[in-house]
Design a protein around this motif. Sequence first.
Motif: not given
Length: 653
Positions: A362, A365-366, A392-394, A619
Amino acid sequence: MPPEVASVSTPSSDPLHQNLQAWFGFSQFRPGQEPVIRALTEGRSAAAIFPTGSGKSLCYQMAALQLPHLTLVVSPLLALMQDQLDYLHSRNIPAAAIDSGRSADDIRQTMQDAREGRLKILMVSVERLKNERFRQFLGNVNLSLLVIDEAHCISEWGHNFRPDYLKLPAYAREFAIPQVLLLTATATPKVISDMQSRFGIEDRDVICTGFYRNNLDLSVLSIMPEERDRELIQWLAPRRYQSSVVYVTQQKTAETLANTLRDNGINAVAYHAGMNSEERDAIQRSFMSGQHRCIVATIAFGMGIDKSDIRSVVHYDLPKSVENYSQEIGRAGRDGQPSQCLVLGNRDNIHVLENFVYGDTPSLDSIRLVLQAVREAGNHWEILLTPLSNTTDIRQLPLKTLLVYLELEGIIKPLYSYFAEYRLQYRLQPAELEQQFSGERQQFVRALLRSVRMARTWGTLDIDDFCRRYQGADRSRVIRALDYFQEQGWIVLESKQMTEVYGVLNNHFILNDLAARLHQLFVQKEQAEIQRIHDMIALFESEECLSHQLAEWFGDHNAPLHCGHCSACRGTSVAFPRRPLHPAPEQINIPALLAPLEERLGHPANTETRVRFLCGLPTPLLGKNRARSLPGWAALEQWPYQKVQAQVLGQFG
């Protein structure tokens, strides 16, 4: 004959051997099985570290029949459960599984059989233990033994770490399960120590039988990628009537290579996680029956596959690690007959393997976004994993790992999980259902049923809303009632949207400092995974005996120094070829490649998103925006991640 034991004619008067003969039809244990079973029947926990195909399953099957209560088996794969169930049923052993592929009626009957003592073995996935209905069920069942298959998943140092497995020691305590059996085929000494300490297993009850397989011929061939198809076809042609598995890294490779092999007279079929479950099951059955002789597969295929006569395992692409290599070649020659294992090695695929590792880390920022959500949650933090992953784009697996790290930091504590929504369908009309009760119970049931919002045939129930409005109601009572209705056949019940509830123990942390520390943990994990890849390359390029090195990796010091049946012993050690980057750096216009993505996003992407797009690493953000369909997707997938990152930073600043 099942793979677990070998039949011999020598009789024994020992009760354990007599039971083995009576229940399974065999009179001799394989190495390691007897001490594991004796430890369990004498009331101790144990760990069985046996090579693939060496009979780990018999250890719990035999013990379960001698222990007084239910044995709960946690397994990572449905295919593994089904194969073992089929075998147990063939021996008339009362066993069942609960998984998402079974009907509500099947699950209800299985739970009833377990409660009433008609089952000896129940198999579930680790995720099932987060289900509040299932947890209530376990709280009302006597358990003798918890069996954890693929137990190396417990350890962060294992090659297939699964965050949910970290909770198994707590589950064992919560449900007062007196004994545990850990099973794995691929644990290094460090991983074994970690597993052992988490469950307090005595040294004498950690049984390792060795990893050397004298029937496996191990070959590594240095070859350029464009030559692999020709070499593979020539190698498989004389073996076309034998069972073979060809491992590849990517789904598209599985499809194209299977087509190429069929065009050249080899009865091959592709298998990968992109297929639906029905298609995968049909392909697996055709391979098991011999209808298809060769299966071209990603690592989605293999765990729990009980086919004893696989004569060849080929790695068309490099495996992910030494552990994966050992596990995958372990599927060959389980009947003890000579079998060949071939690696078609080159360095082109190394960058792809490494990039998937980098893609799971990750961004800083995430991680900050997750910490901000914790800070704003108050004392309780409720999450739905998929929305949090998208926000969160994780990716979900590293997100689960991040949640475990937050637990270890003392920031959050898991309280319970529940389904945000329950759906039901009436088999008995609500008015008739109410009449099954009287007094306060009838009032409760009437209020509950009137809270169900009906559509055409299905209704939904917001349990939390009902509990707020009805005095004397709580979640556990509502769920007990719904389960009872289902057991009686009055309703069909479904649940969805798993919600995880955490207690927030500390929301006064310094956000940037904690985010940096957590990010560093992921970087360390990333570096360890990258090192695994380089350790594997070193193994394949070494001039020393492959069989000996492989055994030493897993702490087995009894393998011969020179096995005589590997390419190194035959004097054909290799050095994998290298070649320049393609396309060449001076040919790359990074802004042009990224323009379609940023047009679709509607704003400039951050560095991590740009790099993952160019490397072809999915992602949540890229998936939501259908980035795979855009020009430029995976344009630099053959490049090392860090070189792509340097190019992005160099051209964007």
